[in-house]
Design a protein around this motif. Structure first.
Motif, mmCIF file in Angstrom:
data_model
loop_
_atom_site.group_PDB
_atom_site.id
_atom_site.type_symbol
_atom_site.label_atom_id
_atom_site.label_comp_id
_atom_site.label_asym_id
_atom_site.label_seq_id
_atom_site.Cartn_x
_atom_site.Cartn_y
_atom_site.Cartn_z
ATOM 1 N N TRP A 1 3.411 5.971 -5.527
ATOM 2 C CA TRP A 1 3.142 6.063 -6.969
ATOM 3 C C TRP A 1 2.079 7.131 -7.229
ATOM 4 O O TRP A 1 2.209 7.942 -8.161
ATOM 5 N N ALA A 2 1.031 7.131 -6.422
ATOM 6 C CA ALA A 2 -0.061 8.083 -6.621
ATOM 7 C C ALA A 2 0.408 9.522 -6.439
ATOM 8 O O ALA A 2 -0.003 10.411 -7.193
ATOM 9 N N PRO B 1 -7.598 1.020 -6.670
ATOM 10 C CA PRO B 1 -6.802 1.458 -7.827
ATOM 11 C C PRO B 1 -7.371 2.699 -8.505
ATOM 12 O O PRO B 1 -6.625 3.466 -9.114
ATOM 13 N N THR C 1 3.705 1.558 -1.384
ATOM 14 C CA THR C 1 4.157 1.698 -2.766
ATOM 15 C C THR C 1 3.091 2.378 -3.613
ATOM 16 O O THR C 1 3.390 3.237 -4.461
ATOM 17 N N LEU C 2 1.827 2.012 -3.381
ATOM 18 C CA LEU C 2 0.723 2.631 -4.109
ATOM 19 C C LEU C 2 0.629 4.127 -3.790
ATOM 20 O O LEU C 2 0.415 4.946 -4.684
ATOM 21 N N PHE D 1 0.830 -1.208 0.000
ATOM 22 C CA PHE D 1 0.000 0.000 0.000
ATOM 23 C C PHE D 1 0.863 1.255 0.000
ATOM 24 O O PHE D 1 0.530 2.244 -0.666
ATOM 25 N N LEU E 1 2.433 -0.267 -12.142
ATOM 26 C CA LEU E 1 3.480 -0.201 -11.123
ATOM 27 C C LEU E 1 4.764 -0.852 -11.588
ATOM 28 O O LEU E 1 5.838 -0.578 -11.050
ATOM 29 N N VAL F 1 -6.001 5.517 -6.490
ATOM 30 C CA VAL F 1 -4.565 5.659 -6.773
ATOM 31 C C VAL F 1 -4.352 6.331 -8.120
ATOM 32 O O VAL F 1 -3.379 7.067 -8.311
ATOM 33 N N LEU G 1 -4.425 4.442 -11.079
ATOM 34 C CA LEU G 1 -3.760 3.491 -11.961
ATOM 35 C C LEU G 1 -4.507 3.387 -13.288
ATOM 36 O O LEU G 1 -5.730 3.225 -13.295
ATOM 37 N N TYR H 1 -2.921 -2.815 -11.822
ATOM 38 C CA TYR H 1 -1.677 -2.661 -11.083
ATOM 39 C C TYR H 1 -0.445 -2.832 -11.997
ATOM 40 O O TYR H 1 0.675 -2.666 -11.540
ATOM 41 N N TYR I 1 -8.051 2.385 1.949
ATOM 42 C CA TYR I 1 -7.339 1.147 2.299
ATOM 43 C C TYR I 1 -7.878 0.565 3.604
ATOM 44 O O TYR I 1 -8.079 -0.653 3.721
#
Length: 477
Positions: A286-287, A462, A282-283, A280, A475, A465, A467, A472, A392
């Motif tokens: 990235w976001a 997602p 990592t998400l 999470f 990523l 985020v 994505l 995913y 989350y």
């Protein structure tokens, strides 16, 4: 009582979900694949790329070579005052050095001496030269600014495309899981009504043999009527959910499609698993770097920076140099050697506003816009981070609740089966059986609702985020 035998016989049908012969199983992946290829909104979103290409092509048009021609004749009282035919080819370049070729054919009795060309050369003259700004416009000018901004626009279009596609796919996923829930409730109530019908028939038969009281037949009839009511509601919900999902089904030719009566939803394993706490994080990282909303703001900020460069360049005075070689005379036999020292045109243009209020105002406005973008980006990052934390946490909670409701449903099934056993042993009655059946049905529905809410949240994450295509896969790119 003979009732016990039919309940034991129908229990497997009640606890499981039978499939209609010749039916078609549709997973959410199947619906997504169809939507990505044919959904009008997704097709519309993909046009953002074409728009970015068109915008860049439009701005590059300012660097297109340009041909100009003009022809002027004046005659008065039979006298030809002048006849002027001028042609020019301008070739703008990315660098501020712009070539220009001019061709003249001038003649007439009262032609301006400056435009005179010798009749021995059939009045033709050629001039080729260049112009160069050494003040304002040397390092950046308006046309270069616009082209650079158009190139940055592709990032803006990409972010807008991702947002539009993701929103559509999220809506489809919710509609699909609503259909899944309605279908399972329809199957559940369908099985329940069959049980209630058989119980009513057997109870009435037992009453005829004196093995059941009249109150048992009344109770069985009321239960059957209640199951009919639940079944009609479930059938309506199923129809409504099918129509809601069918809105997103389109053929390649743009023809709306409908779910067939034999189609049914299935739950399948997918890549949309619940991430671990480290996953999470990592998400979130990235976001905070790639979310479409932040990408749009970042692109706007970059465009403002390019514009600010031009605004600051505008503070400089305009100082333009131009030089053209007059390659004359020439004739049909060819050109003579150019006279570099005598046959030329040289120009110097200079101008500057006294107060520069317009230019300074643009710089100040641009600076304000940049500060607004920075504030908005900071607020967006904070909002995004908090929203992801909330989503989350809700996802993990729904995962726990879905498992708990599933366990509760299994427990109520055991109680229901135990009540059947008690009825068989003569230690229970139809009233108690109906109570356990009601609890079991309610537990089944709650378990299904919890499962569907959990599945929706797996696609919500997602989406939050940002994505692309709710996948995913971004990523690992």
């Amino acid at each position: 009582m003979r009732v016990k035998w039919i309940i034991l016989f129908l229990l497997p049908a009640f606890t499981g979900f039978s499939q209609v012969p010749d039916s078609v199983a549709l997973s959410l992946g199947d619906i997504f694949a169809l939507a990505k290829a044919n959904h009008p909104i997704i097709r519309q979103a993909k046009l953002q790329d074409d728009m970015a290409v068109a915008e860049l092509l439009y701005t590059k048009g300012q660097f297109d070579p340009k041909v100009q021609s003009n022809y002027n004749v004046k005659n008065l009282n039979g006298t030809e005052y002048y006849q002027k035919f001028n042609n020019a080819l301008k070739i703008p370049t990315w660098f501020p050095l712009d070539p220009k070729i001019e061709v003249y054919r001038n003649q007439g009795a009262y032609l301006n001496p400056e435009s005179y060309v010798s009749s021995s050369q059939d009045y033709w003259q050629v001039a080729a030269g260049v112009s160069l700004p050494i003040g304002k416009g040397l390092f950046i000018d308006e046309r270069r600014m616009l082209v650079t901004q158009a190139r940055l626009y592709s990032g803006l279009a990409q972010a807008e495309k991702i947002k539009l596609i993701n929103k559509t796919l999220l809506t489809i996923s919710k509609s699909y899981w609503d259909w899944y829930l309605a279908y399972k409730k329809y199957e559940l109530t369908s099985s329940a009504i069959e049980i209630a019908r058989e119980v009513l028939a057997r109870t009435q038969l037992d009453y005829g043999f004196g093995e059941a009281a009249v109150v048992d037949t009344i109770q069985a009839k009321i239960t059957y009527q209640g199951r009919q009511t639940d079944f009609e509601k479930a059938k309506l919900e199923l129809l409504q959910s099918q129509l809601a999902l069918s809105i997103h089904l389109w053929s390649e030719e743009g023809i709306p499609l409908e779910l067939s009566s034999g189609s049914f939803p299935v739950s399948e394993d997918s890549d949309f698993m619940v991430p671990s706490d480290s996953g999470f994080q990592t998400l979130v990282e990235w976001a905070l770097n790639n979310h479409p909303d932040l990408q749009k703001l970042s692109t706007k900020r970059d465009q403002l920076e390019v514009e600010q460069r031009w605004n600051k360049e505008s503070l400089k005075p305009e100082l333009n140099l131009s030089y053209s070689l007059i390659d004359a005379p020439f004739n049909a036999d060819g050109f003579e050697s150019p006279d570099w020292e005598n046959n030329y045109k040289l120009g110097v243009d200079f101008s500057i506003p006294i107060l520069l209020r317009k230019e300074r105002g643009k710089i100040q406005k641009n600076r304000v816009y940049q500060e607004q973008i920075e504030f908005e980006m900071s607020q967006t990052r904070l909002t995004l981070s908090n929203q992801l934390q909330s989503t989350y946490a809700e996802l993990k909670t729904n995962q726990t609740l879905a498992q708990q409701f599933s366990n509760m449903s299994q427990g109520y099934r055991q109680l229901f089966e135990a009540e059947i056993f008690n009825l068989e042993s003569g230690e229970s009655d139809l009233f108690k059986l109906n109570i356990q059946q009601e609890k079991y049905i309610g537990a089944q529905i709650k378990a299904l609702e919890a499962l569907v809410k959990f599945e929706k949240m797996r696609y919500q994450l997602p989406y939050e985020v940002g994505l692309p295509y709710l996948s995913y896969q971004a990523l690992y790119e």
